[in-house]
Scaffold this motif. Structure first.
Motif, PDB file in Angstrom:
ATOM      1  N   GLN A 168       0.934  -1.004   0.311  1.00 34.35           N
ATOM      2  CA  GLN A 168      -0.014  -0.012   0.054  1.00 34.35           C
ATOM      3  C   GLN A 168       0.650   1.774   0.030  1.00 34.35           C
ATOM      4  O   GLN A 168       0.911   1.755   1.115  1.00 34.35           O
ATOM      5  CB  GLN A 168      -0.878   0.035   1.369  1.00 34.35           C
ATOM      6  N   CYS A 169       1.550   1.680  -1.171  1.00 36.17           N
ATOM      7  CA  CYS A 169       2.323   2.782  -1.298  1.00 36.17           C
ATOM      8  C   CYS A 169       1.873   3.497  -1.088  1.00 36.17           C
ATOM      9  O   CYS A 169       0.629   4.206  -1.457  1.00 36.17           O
ATOM     10  CB  CYS A 169       3.359   2.654  -2.164  1.00 36.17           C
ATOM     11  N   ASN A 170       2.767   4.601  -0.604  1.00 35.87           N
ATOM     12  CA  ASN A 170       1.706   6.069   0.391  1.00 35.87           C
ATOM     13  C   ASN A 170       1.373   7.274  -1.920  1.00 35.87           C
ATOM     14  O   ASN A 170       0.922   7.407  -2.057  1.00 35.87           O
ATOM     15  CB  ASN A 170       2.661   6.356   1.083  1.00 35.87           C
ATOM     16  N   ASP A 171       3.085   6.973  -2.727  1.00 32.27           N
ATOM     17  CA  ASP A 171       2.487   6.853  -3.901  1.00 32.27           C
ATOM     18  C   ASP A 171       1.687   6.800  -4.455  1.00 32.27           C
ATOM     19  O   ASP A 171       1.573   7.275  -6.134  1.00 32.27           O
ATOM     20  CB  ASP A 171       4.430   7.366  -4.647  1.00 32.27           C
ATOM     21  N   HIS A 172       1.555   5.021  -4.695  1.00 31.87           N
ATOM     22  CA  HIS A 172       0.255   4.522  -5.246  1.00 31.87           C
ATOM     23  C   HIS A 172       1.087   4.683  -7.253  1.00 31.87           C
ATOM     24  O   HIS A 172       0.285   4.844  -7.524  1.00 31.87           O
ATOM     25  CB  HIS A 172      -1.218   5.476  -5.482  1.00 31.87           C
ATOM     26  N   PRO A 173       2.753   3.916  -6.974  1.00 37.35           N
ATOM     27  CA  PRO A 173       2.623   3.776  -8.678  1.00 37.35           C
ATOM     28  C   PRO A 173       1.831   2.971  -9.552  1.00 37.35           C
ATOM     29  O   PRO A 173       1.863   2.779 -10.748  1.00 37.35           O
ATOM     30  CB  PRO A 173       4.111   2.612  -8.350  1.00 37.35           C
ATOM     31  N   CYS A 174       1.112   1.461  -8.801  1.00 44.21           N
ATOM     32  CA  CYS A 174       0.461   1.185  -9.819  1.00 44.21           C
ATOM     33  C   CYS A 174      -0.711   1.592  -9.844  1.00 44.21           C
ATOM     34  O   CYS A 174      -1.481   1.290 -10.952  1.00 44.21           O
ATOM     35  CB  CYS A 174      -0.123  -0.148  -9.047  1.00 44.21           C
ATOM     36  N   TYR A 175      -1.619   2.709  -9.035  1.00 46.75           N
ATOM     37  CA  TYR A 175      -2.624   3.839  -9.260  1.00 46.75           C
ATOM     38  C   TYR A 175      -2.193   4.655 -10.662  1.00 46.75           C
ATOM     39  O   TYR A 175      -3.694   4.821 -11.732  1.00 46.75           O
ATOM     40  CB  TYR A 175      -3.519   4.138  -8.090  1.00 46.75           C
ATOM     41  N   GLU A 176      -1.250   5.252 -10.488  1.00 46.37           N
ATOM     42  CA  GLU A 176      -0.639   6.012 -11.322  1.00 46.37           C
ATOM     43  C   GLU A 176      -0.518   5.602 -12.802  1.00 46.37           C
ATOM     44  O   GLU A 176      -1.052   6.621 -14.026  1.00 46.37           O
ATOM     45  CB  GLU A 176       0.349   6.825 -10.654  1.00 46.37           C
ATOM     46  N   ALA A 177       0.102   4.424 -12.702  1.00 49.40           N
ATOM     47  CA  ALA A 177       0.246   3.549 -14.115  1.00 49.40           C
ATOM     48  C   ALA A 177      -1.755   2.945 -14.977  1.00 49.40           C
ATOM     49  O   ALA A 177      -1.775   2.554 -15.988  1.00 49.40           O
ATOM     50  CB  ALA A 177       0.772   2.608 -13.982  1.00 49.40           C
ATOM     51  N   CYS A 178      -2.366   2.617 -13.824  1.00 50.79           N
ATOM     52  CA  CYS A 178      -3.490   2.380 -14.201  1.00 50.79           C
ATOM     53  C   CYS A 178      -4.390   3.385 -15.423  1.00 50.79           C
ATOM     54  O   CYS A 178      -4.714   4.509 -15.014  1.00 50.79           O
ATOM     55  CB  CYS A 178      -4.610   2.230 -13.089  1.00 50.79           C
ATOM     56  N   PRO A 179      -4.710   3.021 -16.179  1.00 52.74           N
ATOM     57  CA  PRO A 179      -5.102   4.012 -18.044  1.00 52.74           C
ATOM     58  C   PRO A 179      -6.581   4.716 -17.469  1.00 52.74           C
ATOM     59  O   PRO A 179      -7.197   4.366 -17.691  1.00 52.74           O
ATOM     60  CB  PRO A 179      -4.803   3.145 -19.034  1.00 52.74           C
ATOM     61  N   LYS A 180      -6.391   3.339 -16.059  1.00 53.03           N
ATOM     62  CA  LYS A 180      -8.699   3.460 -16.001  1.00 53.03           C
ATOM     63  C   LYS A 180      -8.793   3.752 -14.469  1.00 53.03           C
ATOM     64  O   LYS A 180      -9.854   2.975 -13.595  1.00 53.03           O
ATOM     65  CB  LYS A 180      -9.646   1.996 -16.271  1.00 53.03           C
ATOM     66  N   LYS A 181      -7.157   4.469 -13.652  1.00 55.39           N
ATOM     67  CA  LYS A 181      -7.489   5.058 -12.529  1.00 55.39           C
ATOM     68  C   LYS A 181      -9.020   5.580 -12.399  1.00 55.39           C
ATOM     69  O   LYS A 181      -9.444   6.597 -13.471  1.00 55.39           O
ATOM     70  CB  LYS A 181      -6.226   5.288 -12.533  1.00 55.39           C
ATOM     71  N   GLY A 182      -9.477   5.157 -11.281  1.00 56.66           N
ATOM     72  CA  GLY A 182     -10.407   5.676 -10.839  1.00 56.66           C
ATOM     73  C   GLY A 182     -11.538   5.116 -11.148  1.00 56.66           C
ATOM     74  O   GLY A 182     -12.651   4.762 -10.250  1.00 56.66           O
ATOM     75  N   GLN A 183     -11.563   3.930 -12.181  1.00 52.98           N
ATOM     76  CA  GLN A 183     -12.844   3.148 -12.498  1.00 52.98           C
ATOM     77  C   GLN A 183     -12.521   1.439 -12.204  1.00 52.98           C
ATOM     78  O   GLN A 183     -12.934   0.829 -11.003  1.00 52.98           O
ATOM     79  CB  GLN A 183     -12.817   3.008 -13.482  1.00 52.98           C
TER      80      GLN A 183
END
Length: 190
Positions: free
Chosen positions: A76-91
């Motif tokens: 659960q990294c604070n900088d969220h590299p997986c979230y930032e890489a996702c083209p559908k982040k937020g969904q």
């Protein structure tokens, strides 16, 4: 382009500051992982209703020569590299507003694998698996069993109690609350 440098498991209070609440494996002085994979089995059962290879959101690195096993879960990294890489982040890749836990909504995941590639850890803490109808690839990762009032099932069912949550652990340096530290000291005195 240079070789990717991977992160190591956070242990000290300074290292833990870079990560949110996550599954930690306690020191072998406290409890040694038996390699039974009960945590992995219960993870698959609680999320999918069945278990099998690749169905868990955590990984077990079985030390066949050393017999020292390692439980690997999303930090659960604070900088969220997986979230930032996702083209559908937020969904597809979401952040729980209440807990800060990054989780995947498989319904919207397109199975591109960019999140798994951007993970700071090796092996990646995000796995790719077939969806429930075995047609499309989906990303899966530890979400601390969000929505389950009993908390992470891997911790609940571990027969040797070798894993816990980083925020609650008295065995991770710098995390002991006064009451927990007194309880641990009393247990040591016995």
């Amino acid at each position: 382009m240079g070789e990717k440098i991977y992160a190591t498991e956070p242990v000290t209070a300074e290292e833990l500051a870079d990560y949110g609440n996550h599954i930690v494996q306690y020191s072998p002085e406290y409890s040694l992982c038996a390699g039974c994979e009960t945590c992995s089995i219960m993870c698959g059962l609680s999320h999918e209703g069945f278990t099998g290879p690749g169905n868990s959101r955590i990984k077990i690195n079985l030390g066949t020569r050393s017999m020292i096993h390692q439980v690997l879960a999303c930090q659960q990294c604070n900088d969220h590299p997986c979230y930032e890489a996702c083209p559908k982040k937020g969904q597809a890749m979401k952040i729980d507003e209440d807990t800060g836990v990054v989780y995947i909504d498989e319904e919207f995941c397109i199975g591109c694998g960019l999140c798994a590639k951007r993970c700071k850890f090796q092996p990646s803490r995000i796995s790719m698996k077939r969806d429930k109808v075995r047609k499309a690839w989906k990303a899966v990762k530890c979400d601390l069993c969000r929505g389950n009032p009993e908390g992470p099932q891997c911790i609940k069912w571990c027969p040797v109690r070798c894993i816990g949550l980083s925020d609650d652990s008295v065995f991770v340096e710098g995390n002991a609350t006064p009451a927990a530290a007194e309880g641990a000291a009393a247990a040591d005195a016995e």
